[in-house]
Design a protein around this motif. Structure first.
Motif, PDB file in Angstrom:
ATOM      1  N   UNK A 167      70.184 122.968  77.762  1.00  0.00           N
ATOM      2  CA  UNK A 167      71.555 123.305  78.177  1.00  0.00           C
ATOM      3  C   UNK A 167      72.182 122.134  78.937  1.00  0.00           C
ATOM      4  N   UNK A 168      71.398 121.519  79.836  1.00  0.00           N
ATOM      5  CA  UNK A 168      71.919 120.375  80.587  1.00  0.00           C
ATOM      6  C   UNK A 168      72.240 119.208  79.661  1.00  0.00           C
ATOM      7  N   UNK A 169      71.358 118.969  78.667  1.00  0.00           N
ATOM      8  CA  UNK A 169      71.620 117.898  77.713  1.00  0.00           C
ATOM      9  C   UNK A 169      72.849 118.160  76.868  1.00  0.00           C
ATOM     10  N   UNK A 170      73.005 119.398  76.427  1.00  0.00           N
ATOM     11  CA  UNK A 170      74.174 119.750  75.623  1.00  0.00           C
ATOM     12  C   UNK A 170      75.454 119.645  76.444  1.00  0.00           C
ATOM     13  N   UNK A 171      75.390 120.053  77.722  1.00  0.00           N
ATOM     14  CA  UNK A 171      76.567 119.941  78.593  1.00  0.00           C
ATOM     15  C   UNK A 171      76.942 118.490  78.813  1.00  0.00           C
ATOM     16  N   UNK A 172      75.935 117.640  79.041  1.00  0.00           N
ATOM     17  CA  UNK A 172      76.211 116.223  79.242  1.00  0.00           C
ATOM     18  C   UNK A 172      76.806 115.602  77.980  1.00  0.00           C
ATOM     19  N   UNK A 173      76.258 115.985  76.806  1.00  0.00           N
ATOM     20  CA  UNK A 173      76.759 115.432  75.550  1.00  0.00           C
ATOM     21  C   UNK A 173      78.201 115.863  75.287  1.00  0.00           C
ATOM     22  N   UNK A 174      78.518 117.117  75.614  1.00  0.00           N
ATOM     23  CA  UNK A 174      79.864 117.619  75.338  1.00  0.00           C
ATOM     24  C   UNK A 174      80.901 117.097  76.320  1.00  0.00           C
ATOM     25  N   UNK A 175      80.489 116.775  77.542  1.00  0.00           N
ATOM     26  CA  UNK A 175      81.430 116.302  78.555  1.00  0.00           C
ATOM     27  C   UNK A 175      81.390 114.790  78.733  1.00  0.00           C
ATOM     28  N   UNK A 176      80.627 114.097  77.898  1.00  0.00           N
ATOM     29  CA  UNK A 176      80.535 112.646  78.036  1.00  0.00           C
ATOM     30  C   UNK A 176      81.893 112.018  77.756  1.00  0.00           C
ATOM     31  N   UNK A 177      82.389 111.171  78.646  1.00  0.00           N
ATOM     32  CA  UNK A 177      83.726 110.593  78.454  1.00  0.00           C
ATOM     33  C   UNK A 177      83.756 109.597  77.308  1.00  0.00           C
ATOM     34  N   UNK A 178      84.948 109.399  76.761  1.00  0.00           N
ATOM     35  CA  UNK A 178      85.141 108.416  75.700  1.00  0.00           C
ATOM     36  C   UNK A 178      85.228 107.026  76.321  1.00  0.00           C
ATOM     37  N   UNK A 179      84.414 106.102  75.828  1.00  0.00           N
ATOM     38  CA  UNK A 179      84.385 104.743  76.344  1.00  0.00           C
ATOM     39  C   UNK A 179      84.829 103.761  75.259  1.00  0.00           C
ATOM     40  N   UNK A 180      85.472 102.693  75.713  1.00  0.00           N
ATOM     41  CA  UNK A 180      85.949 101.653  74.808  1.00  0.00           C
ATOM     42  C   UNK A 180      85.365 100.316  75.247  1.00  0.00           C
ATOM     43  N   UNK A 181      85.212  99.423  74.277  1.00  0.00           N
ATOM     44  CA  UNK A 181      84.663  98.101  74.567  1.00  0.00           C
ATOM     45  C   UNK A 181      85.477  97.036  73.851  1.00  0.00           C
ATOM     46  N   UNK A 182      85.614  95.895  74.516  1.00  0.00           N
ATOM     47  CA  UNK A 182      86.288  94.738  73.932  1.00  0.00           C
ATOM     48  C   UNK A 182      85.439  93.504  74.200  1.00  0.00           C
ATOM     49  N   UNK A 183      85.441  92.554  73.274  1.00  0.00           N
ATOM     50  CA  UNK A 183      84.583  91.376  73.348  1.00  0.00           C
ATOM     51  C   UNK A 183      85.412  90.101  73.241  1.00  0.00           C
ATOM     52  N   UNK A 184      84.981  89.088  73.983  1.00  0.00           N
ATOM     53  CA  UNK A 184      85.557  87.747  73.908  1.00  0.00           C
ATOM     54  C   UNK A 184      84.413  86.770  73.640  1.00  0.00           C
ATOM     55  N   UNK A 185      84.590  85.887  72.660  1.00  0.00           N
ATOM     56  CA  UNK A 185      83.589  84.881  72.335  1.00  0.00           C
ATOM     57  C   UNK A 185      84.036  83.534  72.872  1.00  0.00           C
ATOM     58  N   UNK A 186      83.130  82.863  73.595  1.00  0.00           N
ATOM     59  CA  UNK A 186      83.436  81.573  74.214  1.00  0.00           C
ATOM     60  C   UNK A 186      82.365  80.558  73.815  1.00  0.00           C
ATOM     61  N   UNK A 187      82.705  79.268  73.916  1.00  0.00           N
ATOM     62  CA  UNK A 187      81.761  78.215  73.604  1.00  0.00           C
ATOM     63  C   UNK A 187      81.775  77.166  74.702  1.00  0.00           C
ATOM     64  N   UNK A 188      80.566  76.784  75.113  1.00  0.00           N
ATOM     65  CA  UNK A 188      80.422  75.749  76.132  1.00  0.00           C
ATOM     66  C   UNK A 188      80.193  74.412  75.434  1.00  0.00           C
ATOM     67  N   UNK A 189      80.948  73.400  75.812  1.00  0.00           N
ATOM     68  CA  UNK A 189      80.815  72.073  75.218  1.00  0.00           C
ATOM     69  C   UNK A 189      80.558  71.053  76.315  1.00  0.00           C
ATOM     70  N   UNK A 190      79.919  69.978  75.920  1.00  0.00           N
ATOM     71  CA  UNK A 190      79.650  68.880  76.837  1.00  0.00           C
ATOM     72  C   UNK A 190      80.650  67.776  76.547  1.00  0.00           C
ATOM     73  N   UNK A 191      81.607  67.507  77.420  1.00  0.00           N
ATOM     74  CA  UNK A 191      82.640  66.514  77.139  1.00  0.00           C
ATOM     75  C   UNK A 191      82.106  65.103  77.005  1.00  0.00           C
ATOM     76  N   UNK A 192      80.906  64.841  77.546  1.00  0.00           N
ATOM     77  CA  UNK A 192      80.323  63.509  77.462  1.00  0.00           C
ATOM     78  C   UNK A 192      79.422  63.341  76.242  1.00  0.00           C
ATOM     79  N   UNK A 193      79.286  64.426  75.441  1.00  0.00           N
ATOM     80  CA  UNK A 193      78.396  64.354  74.283  1.00  0.00           C
ATOM     81  C   UNK A 193      79.078  63.630  73.140  1.00  0.00           C
ATOM     82  N   UNK A 194      78.259  63.192  72.193  1.00  0.00           N
ATOM     83  CA  UNK A 194      78.789  62.501  71.026  1.00  0.00           C
ATOM     84  C   UNK A 194      79.398  63.512  70.073  1.00  0.00           C
ATOM     85  N   UNK A 195      79.928  63.003  68.990  1.00  0.00           N
ATOM     86  CA  UNK A 195      80.568  63.890  68.014  1.00  0.00           C
ATOM     87  C   UNK A 195      79.575  64.826  67.381  1.00  0.00           C
ATOM     88  N   UNK A 196      78.365  64.353  67.157  1.00  0.00           N
ATOM     89  CA  UNK A 196      77.312  65.191  66.585  1.00  0.00           C
ATOM     90  C   UNK A 196      76.499  65.809  67.718  1.00  0.00           C
TER      91      UNK A 196
END
Length: 246
Positions: A44-73
């Motif tokens: 009963x507790x599990x069913x109550x938790x499942x039925x009352x579980x809030x709706x969650x949303x997620x968003x993602x950002x992709x980033x890249x780290x570069x070395x400004x002193x590195x060569x082209x390759x």
């Protein structure tokens, strides 16, 4: 009638160390009421938790780290340096300063620590990529908040490291809803409830002192059993005798 003693019930001190599998099965059958009484509240507790579980949303950002002193390759050394920078930046992105600025801009009803707890930073092994993820219950604010965290993070890097060596590859276009997994939660609650019930039933059987098998009697008396007398239903025999007399 005399019953022949079943040698399988003989007591063996080396083998009898508690409940065996057969004993456990019969213990479950005997204590099924206890198992059900324990399992029902958990389910009963599990069913109550499942039925009352809030709706969650997620968003993602992709980033890249570069070395400004590195060569082209990019070589193995550059990848190693970028990985170390990723570990350092992972701690920096959740700094109170960045979280406080984002909270102030969007007027969020949250603390810097609470906002940081919903921000997840991950890195792709062997690459210089970082992914920032933010989980929230507000669909309209999820993507803007994580995008702003990425912007503030870049500003913070430029302020602290005096370099602009990180760029945003892909901003969060919008938030996506996370699955609630209600069925999984209910199934897990059922399994947990039955497991707890069976565990309690097993403990009760272990501490129960009632003699149930011939091996228990042999263990107490220290002698071999010669035979067993079957249980006779005297009331049934008496009733059959009265019918025959009539």
């Amino acid at each position: 009638m005399r019953h022949e003693y079943d040698q399988r019930d003989s007591y063996d001190e080396e083998e009898d160390g508690g409940l065996d599998l057969v004993d456990l099965v019969f213990a479950i059958l005997r204590r099924w009421q206890i198992i059900i009484l324990i399992a029902i509240p958990v389910v009963i507790a599990g069913a109550f938790y499942a039925s009352t579980r809030p709706t969650l949303y997620r968003a993602d950002v992709t980033m890249m780290i570069t070395n400004p002193n590195a060569a082209a390759t990019i070589g193995a050394t550059d990848i190693y340096v970028n990985e170390k920078l990723t570990l350092t930046y992972t701690q920096l992105v959740k700094s109170k300063d960045i979280m406080a600025r984002v909270i102030s801009k969007y007027d969020l009803a949250d603390s810097p620590g609470g906002l940081a707890s919903r921000v997840h930073v991950s890195s792709v092994e062997g690459t210089a990529f970082m992914k920032l993820s933010y989980t929230s219950g507000e669909a309209n604010l999820t993507a803007p908040v994580i995008n702003e965290i990425a912007n503030e993070f870049i500003y913070k890097i430029a302020e602290v490291v005096k370099l602009r060596n990180i760029t945003i590859l892909e901003r969060a276009p919008g938030a996506y809803q996370l699955p609630k997994k209600r069925g999984t939660i209910v199934v897990a609650a059922i399994i947990l409830g039955l497991a707890l019930g069976c565990g309690v039933a097993g403990i009760i059987e272990l501490i129960h002192k009632k003699l149930r098998k011939s091996s228990d009697i042999e263990k107490v008396l220290g002698v071999k059993m010669l035979g067993m007398i079957p249980e006779i239903d005297t009331s049934k025999k008496a009733k059959e005798g009265e019918e025959n007399n009539e």
